[in-house]
Design a protein around this motif. Structure first.
Motif, mmCIF file in Angstrom:
data_model
loop_
_atom_site.group_PDB
_atom_site.id
_atom_site.type_symbol
_atom_site.label_atom_id
_atom_site.label_comp_id
_atom_site.label_asym_id
_atom_site.label_seq_id
_atom_site.Cartn_x
_atom_site.Cartn_y
_atom_site.Cartn_z
ATOM 1 N N LYS A 13 46.350 57.303 51.555
ATOM 2 C CA LYS A 13 45.327 56.292 51.280
ATOM 3 C C LYS A 13 45.964 55.011 50.754
ATOM 4 N N ASN A 14 46.916 55.144 49.857
ATOM 5 C CA ASN A 14 47.589 53.969 49.311
ATOM 6 C C ASN A 14 48.341 53.203 50.398
ATOM 7 N N MET A 16 47.564 53.169 53.591
ATOM 8 C CA MET A 16 46.577 52.543 54.478
ATOM 9 C C MET A 16 46.042 51.250 53.869
ATOM 10 N N VAL A 17 45.775 51.280 52.561
ATOM 11 C CA VAL A 17 45.283 50.076 51.886
ATOM 12 C C VAL A 17 46.351 48.991 51.923
ATOM 13 N N ALA A 18 47.595 49.378 51.661
ATOM 14 C CA ALA A 18 48.687 48.407 51.670
ATOM 15 C C ALA A 18 48.853 47.787 53.050
ATOM 16 N N ALA A 20 46.504 47.485 55.332
ATOM 17 C CA ALA A 20 45.334 46.644 55.618
ATOM 18 C C ALA A 20 45.429 45.294 54.918
ATOM 19 N N LEU A 21 46.070 45.261 53.764
ATOM 20 C CA LEU A 21 46.176 44.031 52.978
ATOM 21 C C LEU A 21 47.459 43.254 53.271
ATOM 22 N N ASN A 22 48.206 43.709 54.259
ATOM 23 C CA ASN A 22 49.441 43.017 54.638
ATOM 24 C C ASN A 22 49.070 41.786 55.466
ATOM 25 N N THR A 29 42.297 40.124 57.039
ATOM 26 C CA THR A 29 41.730 41.202 56.226
ATOM 27 C C THR A 29 41.072 40.633 54.976
ATOM 28 N N SER A 30 41.762 39.715 54.330
ATOM 29 C CA SER A 30 41.193 39.018 53.168
ATOM 30 C C SER A 30 40.857 37.597 53.602
#
Length: 252
Positions: A13-14, A16-18, A20-22, A29-30
């Motif tokens: 999960k960590n 995947m989040v990393a 997605a925020l790359n 994404t942001s």
């Protein structure tokens, strides 16, 4: 990830989040958006998708909602629509309607693969992999659950000059590559969709002895038996694919 103990799932999960925020790989994404966009998004997801809410909004209804409730002008409404579709919050059908809960599209497609005998009887040759482009057939598939303008040929529009005029749900079936338009030898539309996943396990007239010897042309019965008394022989049907799906290859 261990399938029994779930060991490693927290690390996954960590990661995947990393990922997605790359911003180097996924720069959108942001994204900073106007506050009214966030309010509109919240209204769509929490209010309109409640039980009993509409399945979709026309683009005109979306613009009216954005302007009347959140003071978002026409150009900004277009930007909001494109952003929400990009994020997967909305899904735009071929007629421009915006599906408010895209997860429901799985149910739309599932309606084609019904096992209910009463529905199958009204759907003609669907059990043999053929879905006729007739409102009586499409009504049997979707009529009891969804607005008519989403499945009826009476309200079908062509998404471009290069594509045929199809109702949004039939177009969706093709976009999902679960169905393929059938054409005659001269390239003229047969008015039907071929659905590989609904092919019978064995061709009509198939004999197990066929697999142990070469089959003469007259030894094969027509594969597609049609409910109007005619037939489409193998030689009359040409299928063109961008890529073959595994489910189709399995049917072969």
């Amino acid at each position: 990830v261990d399938s029994k103990t779930n060991l490693g799932i927290a690390d996954l999960k960590n990661m995947m989040v990393a990922a997605a925020l790359n911003e180097a790989k996924l720069p959108r994404t942001s994204t900073e958006v106007p506050l009214n966009f966030a309010k509109l998004s919240d209204h769509l997801t929490k209010t309109l998708t409640r039980d009993g809410g509409p399945f979709s909004l026309s683009y005109e209804e979306f613009v009216t909602l954005a302007n009347s409730k959140f003071s978002i002008d026409g150009e900004s409404s277009l930007n909001a629509k494109e952003l929400f579709c990009f994020w997967g919050m909305l899904f735009e059908l071929s007629n421009g309607d915006l599906v408010l809960n895209p997860q429901q599209l799985a149910d739309v497609l599932a309606c084609v693969f019904t096992k209910e005998p009463s529905k199958i009887a009204r759907m003609g040759d669907i059990a043999n992999g053929i879905m006729w482009h007739r409102d009586s057939v499409l009504e049997a598939i979707w009529g009891s659950r969804y607005p008519k303008h989403l499945w009826s040929f009476d309200s079908a529009v062509s998404p471009s000059k290069l594509t045929s005029t199809l109702p949004p749900f039939v177009n969706l079936l093709h976009r999902a590559e679960l169905g393929y338009a059938l054409y005659g030898p001269k390239g003229d539309p047969l008015g039907a969709t071929f659905i590989p996943a609904l092919l019978p396990e064995e061709p009509i007239g198939y004999s197990t002895s066929f697999s142990s010897r070469l089959v003469s042309a007259e030894g094969l019965n027509d594969f597609f038996k049609l409910d109007n008394g005619g037939a489409v022989r193998h030689a009359d049907v040409g299928l063109m694919f961008k890529r073959l799906q595994r489910v189709f290859v399995a049917q072969l």
